[in-house]
Design a protein around this motif. Structure first.
Motif, PDB file in Angstrom:
ATOM      1  N   ASP A  13       8.072  55.872 -97.071  1.00 43.24           N
ATOM      2  CA  ASP A  13       7.761  54.401 -96.980  1.00 43.24           C
ATOM      3  C   ASP A  13       9.123  53.780 -96.317  1.00 43.24           C
ATOM      4  O   ASP A  13       9.159  53.056 -95.610  1.00 43.24           O
ATOM      5  N   ALA A  14      10.227  54.589 -96.518  1.00 45.42           N
ATOM      6  CA  ALA A  14      11.650  54.406 -95.855  1.00 45.42           C
ATOM      7  C   ALA A  14      11.394  54.287 -94.441  1.00 45.42           C
ATOM      8  O   ALA A  14      11.788  53.377 -93.588  1.00 45.42           O
ATOM      9  N   GLN A  15      10.832  55.518 -93.805  1.00 47.09           N
ATOM     10  CA  GLN A  15      10.645  55.836 -92.549  1.00 47.09           C
ATOM     11  C   GLN A  15       9.617  54.569 -91.744  1.00 47.09           C
ATOM     12  O   GLN A  15       9.905  54.378 -90.936  1.00 47.09           O
ATOM     13  N   THR A  16       8.823  54.317 -92.421  1.00 50.38           N
ATOM     14  CA  THR A  16       7.792  53.184 -92.025  1.00 50.38           C
ATOM     15  C   THR A  16       8.443  52.051 -91.942  1.00 50.38           C
ATOM     16  O   THR A  16       8.426  51.081 -91.119  1.00 50.38           O
ATOM     17  N   GLU A  17       9.337  51.576 -93.071  1.00 50.18           N
ATOM     18  CA  GLU A  17      10.070  50.248 -92.803  1.00 50.18           C
ATOM     19  C   GLU A  17      11.177  50.321 -91.774  1.00 50.18           C
ATOM     20  O   GLU A  17      11.194  49.629 -91.129  1.00 50.18           O
ATOM     21  N   LEU A  18      11.581  51.565 -91.722  1.00 51.60           N
ATOM     22  CA  LEU A  18      12.585  51.856 -90.341  1.00 51.60           C
ATOM     23  C   LEU A  18      11.789  51.627 -88.878  1.00 51.60           C
ATOM     24  O   LEU A  18      12.296  50.759 -88.048  1.00 51.60           O
TER      25      LEU A  18
END
Length: 139
Positions: free
Chosen positions: A124-129
């Protein structure tokens, strides 16, 4: 008549070209623009649901994002979240390895679940990044 025919063709081509440019999708939003758009969408949902308290909170958040958000700080914050999520995945993997060496099936299952949860948070954090990163195609 020969003069009008090329003029008519030119006018038709001009109109079609204008329509083609108008049909092009708008460039994808990134960074703070995405954040503002997400909050605006949530405000519309709150309005539709008649939730004035949520709407007021979201409007405050939108004004703060509008006043304070920069793409550089947003990118840095999201990179930090990815870093922390990676660290958490590593810690959970070490916990799982330790539980596996001890052979306790109950602890192993619990650690596997925690590791899966941490991996999901990392994804999820990578997608937001990816949402806040500037397009790399232009470079």
């Amino acid at each position: 008549m020969k003069f009008l025919s090329p003029l008519a063709v030119l006018a038709a081509v001009g109109l079609l070209a204008g329509a083609a440019f108008a049909a092009e999708p708008a460039p994808a939003l990134s960074g703070c623009a995405v954040k503002r758009q997400d909050i605006s969408t949530q405000i519309e949902h709150a309005k539709a649901a008649g939730n004035s308290d949520q709407q007021a909170g979201l409007e405050k958040a939108l004004s703060e994002v509008t006043a304070n958000c920069t793409d550089a700080t947003l990118l840095k914050e999201q990179e930090q979240k990815v870093f922390e999520a990676k660290r958490e995945v590593s810690r959970r993997q070490a916990d799982l390895n330790k539980a596996m060496s001890k052979g306790d099936p109950e602890k192993i299952d619990k650690r596997k679940d925690k590791l899966a949860e941490s991996r999901k948070e990392l994804q999820d954090a990578q997608t937001e990044l990816e949402k806040v990163q500037p397009d790399q195609d232009d470079e």
